[in-house]
Design a protein around this motif. Structure first.
Motif: not given
Length: 147
Positions: A5-10, A80-100
């Motif tokens: 799951e971690r690898k999938q998120l990354l 450090e996070v569970n899968y659900e928190e990882g999902e939220r982090l992935v979405e926020s990272i992609i949003g940050i990438d979009r802004a960048l």
């Protein structure tokens, strides 16, 4: 979180084109400070060029966004996070990438056009100075390459 799951998120974060269709988050906490990210990016992009006073603000924002992105990615990488928190982090990272991406597009193209405009203005001032120094009275005609 399981290793696959971690690898999938990354993989989602690092996927080419991950930002296609992604939205810039309206609000995000960056380095402990709440930022109206979407409004900031749209405000900056709305202008043709970034004024000198705003350039420092944009550069600081990009630096803080990169740092925040790295910290969020590190949390996923370290598990450090569970899968659900990882999902939220992935979405926020992609949003940050979009802004960048949006903020990065402002950089060299606008700086280049500003440099060209500055060079043209310098050339015009120089020609006006030379004409006056050499006693030419008519400066209304464009005498490109001639005095």
């Amino acid at each position: 979180m399981k290793e696959f799951e971690r690898k999938q998120l990354l993989e989602r974060v690092n996927r080419e084109g991950a930002t296609v269709g992604a939205d810039i988050p309206e609000r995000i906490t960056v380095q402990g400070e709440e930022v109206d990210l979407q409004q900031f990016v749209f405000e900056i992009k709305r202008r043709d060029t970034v004024p000198a006073g705003e350039r420092e603000r944009v550069d600081r924002a990009k630096k803080n966004l990169r740092r925040e992105r790295l910290q969020r990615l590190q949390r996923i990488e370290d598990g450090e996070v569970n899968y659900e928190e990882g999902e939220r982090l992935v979405e926020s990272i992609i949003g940050i990438d979009r802004a960048l991406n949006a903020l990065e597009q402002l950089g060299p193209a606008n700086l280049e056009s500003e440099a060209q405009a500055q060079e043209a203005a310098d050339r015009k001032r120089w020609m006006t100075f030379l004409k006056k120094a050499l006693g030419h009275k008519d400066t209304s005609h464009n005498t490109r390459g001639r005095l």
